[in-house]
Scaffold this motif. Structure first.
Motif, mmCIF file in Angstrom:
data_model
loop_
_atom_site.group_PDB
_atom_site.id
_atom_site.type_symbol
_atom_site.label_atom_id
_atom_site.label_comp_id
_atom_site.label_asym_id
_atom_site.label_seq_id
_atom_site.Cartn_x
_atom_site.Cartn_y
_atom_site.Cartn_z
ATOM 1 N N ASP A 1 0.824 -1.209 0.000
ATOM 2 C CA ASP A 1 0.000 0.000 0.000
ATOM 3 C C ASP A 1 0.858 1.258 0.000
ATOM 4 O OD1 ASP A 1 -2.263 -1.586 -0.039
ATOM 5 O OD2 ASP A 1 -2.671 -1.362 2.109
ATOM 6 N N ARG A 2 1.904 1.280 0.814
ATOM 7 C CA ARG A 2 2.771 2.464 0.895
ATOM 8 C C ARG A 2 3.512 2.689 -0.417
ATOM 9 N NH1 ARG A 2 3.421 7.449 2.409
ATOM 10 N NH2 ARG A 2 5.559 7.989 2.893
ATOM 11 N N PHE A 3 3.965 1.616 -1.049
ATOM 12 C CA PHE A 3 4.681 1.716 -2.311
ATOM 13 C C PHE A 3 3.836 2.457 -3.350
ATOM 14 C CE2 PHE A 3 5.740 0.081 -6.529
ATOM 15 C CZ PHE A 3 7.100 0.333 -6.581
ATOM 16 N N TYR A 4 2.586 2.051 -3.487
ATOM 17 C CA TYR A 4 1.739 2.680 -4.500
ATOM 18 C C TYR A 4 1.244 4.057 -4.078
ATOM 19 C CZ TYR A 4 2.262 -1.185 -7.594
ATOM 20 O OH TYR A 4 2.818 -2.094 -8.443
ATOM 21 N N LEU A 5 1.136 4.304 -2.793
ATOM 22 C CA LEU A 5 0.806 5.648 -2.328
ATOM 23 C C LEU A 5 1.943 6.620 -2.656
ATOM 24 C CD1 LEU A 5 -1.201 7.480 -0.840
ATOM 25 C CD2 LEU A 5 0.019 6.888 1.279
ATOM 26 N N LEU A 6 3.177 6.201 -2.395
ATOM 27 C CA LEU A 6 4.330 7.038 -2.750
ATOM 28 C C LEU A 6 4.378 7.285 -4.259
ATOM 29 C CD1 LEU A 6 7.244 5.701 -0.528
ATOM 30 C CD2 LEU A 6 6.301 8.006 -0.513
ATOM 31 N N MET A 7 4.151 6.225 -5.033
ATOM 32 C CA MET A 7 4.174 6.366 -6.483
ATOM 33 C C MET A 7 3.113 7.364 -6.947
ATOM 34 S SD MET A 7 3.612 3.571 -9.509
ATOM 35 C CE MET A 7 4.661 2.345 -8.771
ATOM 36 N N GLN A 8 1.973 7.336 -6.294
ATOM 37 C CA GLN A 8 0.879 8.237 -6.650
ATOM 38 C C GLN A 8 1.198 9.692 -6.270
ATOM 39 O OE1 GLN A 8 -2.038 7.533 -8.232
ATOM 40 N NE2 GLN A 8 -2.673 9.657 -8.107
ATOM 41 N N GLU A 9 1.797 9.881 -5.109
ATOM 42 C CA GLU A 9 1.951 11.228 -4.558
ATOM 43 C C GLU A 9 3.245 11.943 -4.933
ATOM 44 O OE1 GLU A 9 1.435 10.718 -0.351
ATOM 45 O OE2 GLU A 9 -0.747 10.659 -0.538
ATOM 46 N N GLU A 10 4.309 11.218 -5.172
ATOM 47 C CA GLU A 10 5.614 11.833 -5.398
ATOM 48 C C GLU A 10 5.835 12.163 -6.877
ATOM 49 O OE1 GLU A 10 8.126 12.786 -3.399
ATOM 50 O OE2 GLU A 10 6.936 12.283 -1.625
ATOM 51 N N PRO A 11 6.042 13.420 -7.206
ATOM 52 C CA PRO A 11 6.260 13.801 -8.607
ATOM 53 C C PRO A 11 7.433 13.064 -9.263
ATOM 54 C CG PRO A 11 5.873 15.745 -7.275
ATOM 55 C CD PRO A 11 5.983 14.591 -6.315
ATOM 56 N N ARG A 12 8.464 12.757 -8.504
ATOM 57 C CA ARG A 12 9.629 12.101 -9.113
ATOM 58 C C ARG A 12 9.329 10.683 -9.589
ATOM 59 N NH1 ARG A 12 13.700 11.558 -4.009
ATOM 60 N NH2 ARG A 12 12.195 10.763 -2.526
ATOM 61 N N TYR A 13 8.214 10.104 -9.141
ATOM 62 C CA TYR A 13 7.850 8.760 -9.576
ATOM 63 C C TYR A 13 6.793 8.771 -10.680
ATOM 64 C CZ TYR A 13 10.164 7.620 -5.165
ATOM 65 O OH TYR A 13 11.063 7.526 -4.135
ATOM 66 N N GLN A 14 6.475 9.924 -11.221
ATOM 67 C CA GLN A 14 5.421 10.015 -12.226
ATOM 68 C C GLN A 14 5.702 9.199 -13.490
ATOM 69 O OE1 GLN A 14 2.195 11.055 -11.803
ATOM 70 N NE2 GLN A 14 3.118 10.886 -9.762
ATOM 71 N N PRO A 15 6.939 9.157 -13.995
ATOM 72 C CA PRO A 15 7.157 8.284 -15.162
ATOM 73 C C PRO A 15 6.815 6.820 -14.863
ATOM 74 C CG PRO A 15 8.975 9.817 -14.928
ATOM 75 C CD PRO A 15 8.127 9.947 -13.680
ATOM 76 N N LEU A 16 7.117 6.382 -13.669
ATOM 77 C CA LEU A 16 6.770 5.025 -13.246
ATOM 78 C C LEU A 16 5.255 4.897 -13.069
ATOM 79 C CD1 LEU A 16 8.024 2.304 -12.361
ATOM 80 C CD2 LEU A 16 8.155 3.245 -10.044
ATOM 81 N N ARG A 17 4.659 5.886 -12.462
ATOM 82 C CA ARG A 17 3.217 5.886 -12.214
ATOM 83 C C ARG A 17 2.418 5.821 -13.509
ATOM 84 N NH1 ARG A 17 -1.327 5.167 -12.117
ATOM 85 N NH2 ARG A 17 -2.950 6.123 -10.846
ATOM 86 N N GLN A 18 2.906 6.502 -14.542
ATOM 87 C CA GLN A 18 2.188 6.570 -15.813
ATOM 88 C C GLN A 18 2.053 5.204 -16.488
ATOM 89 O OE1 GLN A 18 4.323 9.573 -17.974
ATOM 90 N NE2 GLN A 18 3.460 11.232 -16.742
ATOM 91 N N GLN A 19 2.863 4.254 -16.107
ATOM 92 C CA GLN A 19 2.782 2.921 -16.700
ATOM 93 C C GLN A 19 1.746 2.034 -16.004
ATOM 94 O OE1 GLN A 19 6.274 0.848 -17.894
ATOM 95 N NE2 GLN A 19 7.488 2.705 -18.023
ATOM 96 N N HIS A 20 1.081 2.573 -15.010
ATOM 97 C CA HIS A 20 0.106 1.809 -14.240
ATOM 98 C C HIS A 20 -1.313 2.279 -14.547
ATOM 99 C CE1 HIS A 20 3.787 0.926 -12.051
ATOM 100 N NE2 HIS A 20 3.161 -0.103 -11.526
ATOM 101 N N PRO A 21 -2.307 1.451 -14.231
ATOM 102 C CA PRO A 21 -3.695 1.869 -14.449
ATOM 103 C C PRO A 21 -4.077 3.018 -13.511
ATOM 104 C CG PRO A 21 -3.604 -0.268 -13.341
ATOM 105 C CD PRO A 21 -2.197 0.096 -13.687
ATOM 106 N N ASP A 22 -5.146 3.710 -13.843
ATOM 107 C CA ASP A 22 -5.617 4.815 -13.006
ATOM 108 C C ASP A 22 -5.861 4.368 -11.569
ATOM 109 O OD1 ASP A 22 -5.480 6.541 -15.150
ATOM 110 O OD2 ASP A 22 -7.618 6.386 -15.622
#
Length: 144
Positions: free
Chosen positions: A36-57
């Motif tokens: 849960d924390r991993f995906y929350l960080l991915m969602q909230e942290e701008p530096r992880y946005q390229p990684l986040r963009q590869q995931h579903p909404d």
């Protein structure tokens, strides 16, 4: 991973002591907190946005799969295999671009996650050390 964890928990002599990394770090509640924390960080942290963009909404399915995978990988119940068969991680991620930058983002996010969720320092360090070659194996873009 298992050999590293066996050495870590093998130092413990009493039968009541943990026998797997899963047990050592606190079992299901801690593994769920990691996912849960991993995906929350991915969602909230701008530096992880390229990684986040590869995931579903909706990241809940991804968090659930990470939880199930980590459960078995850390020596707990093999939930992912029971639900989806062998993880075949690299094959399951071939449709996504995984280059050095993606690998490094994933590892950084996981390092921060482990620091936030796993209180057992040696267990946390051992898990991260075992995740590094796994993350590197996921790379599917030749940048050399």
């Amino acid at each position: 991973m298992l050999s590293v964890i066996r050495r870590l928990v093998g130092r413990r002599q009493e039968a009541a002591e943990p026998t797997s990394a899963y047990e050592l770090i606190g079992g299901e509640p801690v593994v769920r907190a990691i996912a849960d924390r991993f995906y929350l960080l991915m969602q909230e942290e701008p530096r992880y946005q390229p990684l986040r963009q590869q995931h579903p909404d909706d990241l809940q399915g991804s968090a659930d799969k990470l939880f199930m995978f980590l459960s078995g990988w850390l020596g707990g119940p093999p939930l992912f295999e029971q639900a989806h068969g062998h993880p075949m991680l690299r094959a399951r991620h071939l449709s996504f671009r995984v280059d050095k930058a993606q690998r490094d983002q994933w590892l950084d996010c996981m390092r921060r996650t482990l620091n936030d969720t796993v209180s057992h320092k040696e267990g946390r360090q051992t898990i991260l050390k075992a995740l590094i070659p796994l993350a590197d194996h996921m790379r599917n873009v030749n940048e050399d």
